[in-house]
Design a protein around this motif. Sequence first.
Motif, PDB file in Angstrom:
ATOM      1  N   ARG A  56      34.760  44.559  26.410  1.00 31.79           N
ATOM      2  CA  ARG A  56      33.748  43.647  25.887  1.00 31.79           C
ATOM      3  C   ARG A  56      33.696  42.376  26.738  1.00 31.79           C
ATOM      4  NH1 ARG A  56      33.541  39.417  21.898  1.00 31.79           N
ATOM      5  NH2 ARG A  56      31.487  39.355  20.891  1.00 31.79           N
ATOM      6  N   ASN A  57      32.484  41.989  27.129  1.00 30.84           N
ATOM      7  CA  ASN A  57      32.195  40.776  27.889  1.00 30.84           C
ATOM      8  C   ASN A  57      32.669  40.839  29.342  1.00 30.84           C
ATOM      9  OD1 ASN A  57      30.921  39.516  25.762  1.00 30.84           O
ATOM     10  ND2 ASN A  57      32.783  38.482  25.046  1.00 30.84           N
ATOM     11  N   ALA A  58      33.213  41.962  29.794  1.00 29.31           N
ATOM     12  CA  ALA A  58      33.594  42.080  31.210  1.00 29.31           C
ATOM     13  C   ALA A  58      32.333  42.333  32.040  1.00 29.31           C
ATOM     14  CB  ALA A  58      34.589  43.220  31.395  1.00 29.31           C
ATOM     15  N   LEU A  59      32.148  41.534  33.078  1.00 31.43           N
ATOM     16  CA  LEU A  59      31.013  41.665  33.987  1.00 31.43           C
ATOM     17  C   LEU A  59      31.555  41.986  35.367  1.00 31.43           C
ATOM     18  CD1 LEU A  59      27.969  41.389  34.577  1.00 31.43           C
ATOM     19  CD2 LEU A  59      28.373  38.950  35.012  1.00 31.43           C
ATOM     20  N   ARG A  60      31.222  43.173  35.869  1.00 30.53           N
ATOM     21  CA  ARG A  60      31.768  43.646  37.138  1.00 30.53           C
ATOM     22  C   ARG A  60      30.685  43.761  38.192  1.00 30.53           C
ATOM     23  NH1 ARG A  60      37.421  43.536  37.134  1.00 30.53           N
ATOM     24  NH2 ARG A  60      38.012  43.709  34.951  1.00 30.53           N
ATOM     25  N   PHE A  61      31.051  43.393  39.411  1.00 30.35           N
ATOM     26  CA  PHE A  61      30.159  43.525  40.558  1.00 30.35           C
ATOM     27  C   PHE A  61      30.733  44.589  41.486  1.00 30.35           C
ATOM     28  CE2 PHE A  61      29.451  42.305  45.036  1.00 30.35           C
ATOM     29  CZ  PHE A  61      28.073  42.427  45.095  1.00 30.35           C
ATOM     30  N   THR A  62      29.885  45.507  41.950  1.00 31.98           N
ATOM     31  CA  THR A  62      30.308  46.600  42.830  1.00 31.98           C
ATOM     32  C   THR A  62      29.526  46.531  44.135  1.00 31.98           C
ATOM     33  OG1 THR A  62      30.769  48.019  40.921  1.00 31.98           O
ATOM     34  CG2 THR A  62      30.586  49.093  43.040  1.00 31.98           C
ATOM     35  N   GLY A 115      39.805  41.142  44.270  1.00 33.23           N
ATOM     36  CA  GLY A 115      39.068  42.256  43.708  1.00 33.23           C
ATOM     37  C   GLY A 115      39.867  43.539  43.783  1.00 33.23           C
ATOM     38  N   ARG A 116      39.273  44.596  43.328  1.00 31.85           N
ATOM     39  CA  ARG A 116      39.912  45.910  43.278  1.00 31.85           C
ATOM     40  C   ARG A 116      39.370  46.767  44.411  1.00 31.85           C
ATOM     41  NH1 ARG A 116      38.225  50.688  40.637  1.00 31.85           N
ATOM     42  NH2 ARG A 116      39.907  52.055  39.938  1.00 31.85           N
ATOM     43  N   ASP A 144      35.452  46.386  43.838  1.00 35.21           N
ATOM     44  CA  ASP A 144      34.975  45.889  42.547  1.00 35.21           C
ATOM     45  C   ASP A 144      35.509  44.480  42.358  1.00 35.21           C
ATOM     46  OD1 ASP A 144      33.743  48.303  41.806  1.00 35.21           O
ATOM     47  OD2 ASP A 144      35.643  49.104  41.075  1.00 35.21           O
ATOM     48  N   SER A 145      34.651  43.567  41.887  1.00 38.14           N
ATOM     49  CA  SER A 145      35.074  42.201  41.592  1.00 38.14           C
ATOM     50  C   SER A 145      34.616  41.806  40.206  1.00 38.14           C
ATOM     51  CB  SER A 145      34.491  41.215  42.618  1.00 38.14           C
ATOM     52  OG  SER A 145      34.987  41.470  43.910  1.00 38.14           O
ATOM     53  N   ASN A 146      35.440  41.028  39.524  1.00 40.48           N
ATOM     54  CA  ASN A 146      35.092  40.487  38.222  1.00 40.48           C
ATOM     55  C   ASN A 146      34.349  39.174  38.442  1.00 40.48           C
ATOM     56  OD1 ASN A 146      35.238  38.994  35.698  1.00 40.48           O
ATOM     57  ND2 ASN A 146      36.710  40.541  35.022  1.00 40.48           N
TER      58      ASN A 146
END
Length: 317
Positions: free
Chosen positions: A73-79, A277-278, A305-307
């Motif tokens: 919930r509320n996690a916003l991820r950029f790929t 990031g991941r 992936d980055s938060n």
Amino acid sequence: MPTLLRSSAPVAFSPWRRCGHALVVALSLGLLVGALDAAPAGSASTDGAAPRSDSALRMSGVFTANLPNTERRNALRFTFNPRFGDLGKYDHLRIPVGLRYGLTERWEILGDVTGYVSHGLSGTAIGTELGLAEMHLGTKYNLGERVLAGWDTGLGIDYFGVLGNPPSELIDGLEHVMPYVTFSRYLADLPSVRVFWSVGGDIVSPSHASGTRKENQLTDDAFLGSAGLVWDLGSLHATFQTDFGTTRAFGGSSNDAVTFRPGLLWELPQRWTPTQGRWLIGTGLRTTLGPDGTSSSLSVKVRVDSNLKHWWRRHFN
């Protein structure tokens, strides 16, 4: 050999219209099931945590299965996932970027856009041709074990459409609406092994742009199925996926395709990554038996992936 697909729809037809229809369907589905079990307001997750969504393991050419888990919930991820394999195949490099957001602990939405740019390694000068090629919208809801006892269940829908007028070699010239239901569970005797299976469909229609049919691709309405396993070994994940598709049930043709995908995914330790990031490195072998015969390919991919919330707070708060 790839086949050029030309749409019978007029060029003036806007992909945003069909995109809007798909988005309404996706959000309606999410609202319907999301209303059944909204997460408590105080259940927000830690920003620095790794992506919980099973789509965190998805990587084109390596592992493509839809699994039930959703983002926190509320996690916003950029790929960010440049297709460096295009350097040896096409005149242009595709660059997909995407966002994934957890609306509740069980419901996520996502969207990504694929841009392209001429890379200069062939006849087209670097940077002289660029634009947008494709878009993807989707939503997924985790039903828990309500459907099958002992099986985690996910319900979702994806839309893939064409943007602009990209080079025909980069797209298939079709729009896809793909609903699905997916199931997974961990084995009692081997708790690090997760087995999964899913069923769904692919509803296709011509887009406004010409495209190139890939080898053994089904280009008619199709019934789809998938099954396999994920073996978690710490930061290493071994995967095996079998996909099946047929146009006999819904399409106007009688084509079938079966694909086998063994793969390995490695999450780099944070101390080895050049940026925050991941970082995920994957390699996979794909073998398909389809209407064009047997085709095989080997893929090596890198994804980051980055938060965004974590990055924003670090730089601006």
